[in-house]
Design an enzyme around this catalytic site. Structure first.
Site, PDB file in Angstrom:
ATOM      1  N   GLU A 284      36.871  33.929  45.008  1.00 36.10           N
ATOM      2  CA  GLU A 284      35.872  34.637  44.197  1.00 36.10           C
ATOM      3  C   GLU A 284      35.149  33.719  43.219  1.00 36.10           C
ATOM      4  O   GLU A 284      33.934  33.817  43.040  1.00 36.10           O
ATOM      5  CB  GLU A 284      36.520  35.801  43.444  1.00 36.10           C
ATOM      6  CG  GLU A 284      36.899  36.991  44.298  1.00 36.10           C
ATOM      7  CD  GLU A 284      38.206  36.810  45.059  1.00 36.10           C
ATOM      8  OE1 GLU A 284      38.863  35.751  44.885  1.00 36.10           O
ATOM      9  OE2 GLU A 284      38.585  37.720  45.816  1.00 36.10           O
TER      10      GLU A 284
ATOM     11  N   HIS B 241      44.401  47.638  41.892  1.00 36.05           N
ATOM     12  CA  HIS B 241      43.214  48.079  42.618  1.00 36.05           C
ATOM     13  C   HIS B 241      42.602  49.322  42.001  1.00 36.05           C
ATOM     14  O   HIS B 241      41.788  49.999  42.637  1.00 36.05           O
ATOM     15  CB  HIS B 241      43.561  48.343  44.089  1.00 36.05           C
ATOM     16  CG  HIS B 241      43.845  47.100  44.870  1.00 36.05           C
ATOM     17  ND1 HIS B 241      44.210  47.132  46.199  1.00 36.05           N
ATOM     18  CD2 HIS B 241      43.826  45.794  44.513  1.00 36.05           C
ATOM     19  CE1 HIS B 241      44.402  45.894  46.630  1.00 36.05           C
ATOM     20  NE2 HIS B 241      44.168  45.066  45.621  1.00 36.05           N
TER      21      HIS B 241
END
Length: 408
Positions: A144, A213
């Site tokens: 990322e 998440h």
């Protein structure tokens, strides 16, 4: 890779506020675990006004003070109801907006994990790689920080990258690039570079996705200078905000809620682009202003049905722009109702509600007849257990109880 990068230009920077607020109320409703286990359901995003048996609330709520903030026409999705259109799910509306912008401007490109031939983790980019090729729809490694930095560099040279984080929680690994480069390079370069990049992806509390998440990162990014933030909540505004974010010369973070991707709505056939800094009047009312965004919009509208049956007339505003706030729309509403409840899924400490509370107190304190009430998620990691997960997020009965307490 050098063949992907071109040009140079100039741009603008943005700002925000911060604070905190009150009240904790009990939760009384609960769904069964079997109901929660179902993956996604198709929901309608229609929100018509109900006005049966409304009661008059004390104080100055019946007076509209018009100085300082002028009346602005309603530009909500409801105004498009009579236009010819087509029905889309929210993730399809995002894809349609993305595809239209890629067709319009060859500098628009996509990068991220699995965005190419797999079509993205929630299929927002499905079908775009075969159409536009692997350089404009670029699959990246699980890195990322690297691909976010690459996207920011591409934006500096003239491209308009759309970076997908797969899950917004993963973008914490790219926080250095977003804070030190994405938000600041226009300023630190003396205006020599613009950073027209869009960072987008799913976030929010899902159905038992676990703590890592289920993050709401709005509060993490709101303090970064130069970053603009918006949150979509319907297929109509998802497409309009996507197109506006891509065309903006500011870096924009577009927050999408994981539980809203299968929400369905009819959107216009004709092209439209929304204002990135404008809130949406979801339901006009007289007694109390309820400010919300993203998934909580639907919790608020569910509560509004109960409130109308109890004789209350809430005004519901989807703020949409998380940074900067649309104080024009918000201020007009407060001058009419004189009471404010903020409903968010973000964390209570240092969240969007805290910043919004500060902004309202600074600008409209003289118009308030009661303290601002802020209903936020609990300051805990989101539990995996379904019943506990539900308790961490604001539910409609809490909203009803807050309105009753504030307006009595």
């Amino acid at each position: 890779m050098a063949s992907i990068f071109q040009r140079v230009g100039a741009v603008a920077s943005l700002s925000s506020n911060a604070s905190f607020d009150t009240k904790k109320l009990h939760l009384s409703s609960r769904r069964s675990l079997s109901e929660r286990k179902a993956s996604f359901v198709v929901i309608r995003s229609d929100a018509a006004k109900m006005n049966t048996g409304l009661k008059k609330i004390g104080g100055r709520a019946d007076q509209l003070v018009t100085n300082a903030v002028a009346t602005k026409p309603d530009t909500s999705a409801a105004s498009t109801a009579s236009k010819p259109g087509h029905e889309l799910l929210l993730f399809e509306a995002l894809r349609e907006g993305l595809e239209e912008e890629m067709e319009r401007d060859q500098n628009v490109c996509i990068m991220g994990e699995d965005v190419g031939h797999y079509g993205g983790s929630y299929k927002v980019s499905k079908g775009l790689a075969p159409k536009y090729g692997d350089l404009r729809v670029l699959d990246t490694p699980i890195a990322e920080n690297a691909f976010t930095g690459m996207g920011i560099g591409a934006a500096m040279t003239g491209l308009r990258p759309v970076i997908e984080g797969m899950n917004m929680g993963f973008l914490l690994l790219a926080f250095n690039q977003i804070s030190n480069n994405c938000g600041m390079l226009h300023y630190t370069s003396g205006g020599q570079f613009k950073i027209p990049v869009v960072i987008r992806g799913p976030g929010g509390v899902g159905r038992q996705l676990g703590a890592e998440h289920s993050q709401r990162l709005e509060s993490y990014f709101q303090s970064i200078p130069g970053i603009q933030m918006v949150a979509c909540s319907t297929p109509y505004n998802a497409k309009g905000l996507m197109k506006a974010a891509i065309r903006s010369d500011n870096p924009v973070i577009l927050f999408e809620h994981v539980l809203l991707y299968n929400l369905k709505e009819t959107i216009p056939d004709e092209e439209y682009v929304l204002n990135l800094e404008e809130a949406e009047m979801v339901r006009p009312g007289e007694h109390v202003t309820i400010l919300t965004y993203s998934r909580m919009r639907y919790h608020v509208m569910q509560a509004a049905k109960t409130l109308v049956n109890k004789g209350f007339d809430p005004e519901v505003i989807d703020i949409r722009s998380l940074k900067p706030f649309d104080l024009h729309t918000i201020g007009n509403s407060i001058k009419k109702t004189h009471r404010v409840i903020i409903v968010e899924e973000c964390m209570r400490t240092g969240g969007i509600g805290a910043s919004l509370t500060a902004a309202i107190n600074e600008n409209f304190q003289d118009y308030l007849d009661a303290p601002i009430v802020c209903l936020s998620s609990q300051d805990v990691p989101t539990p995996y257990a379904g019943t506990l997960e539900e308790w961490t997020v604001v539910q409609p009965p809490q909203i009803v109880a807050a309105v009753e307490q504030l307006c009595r």
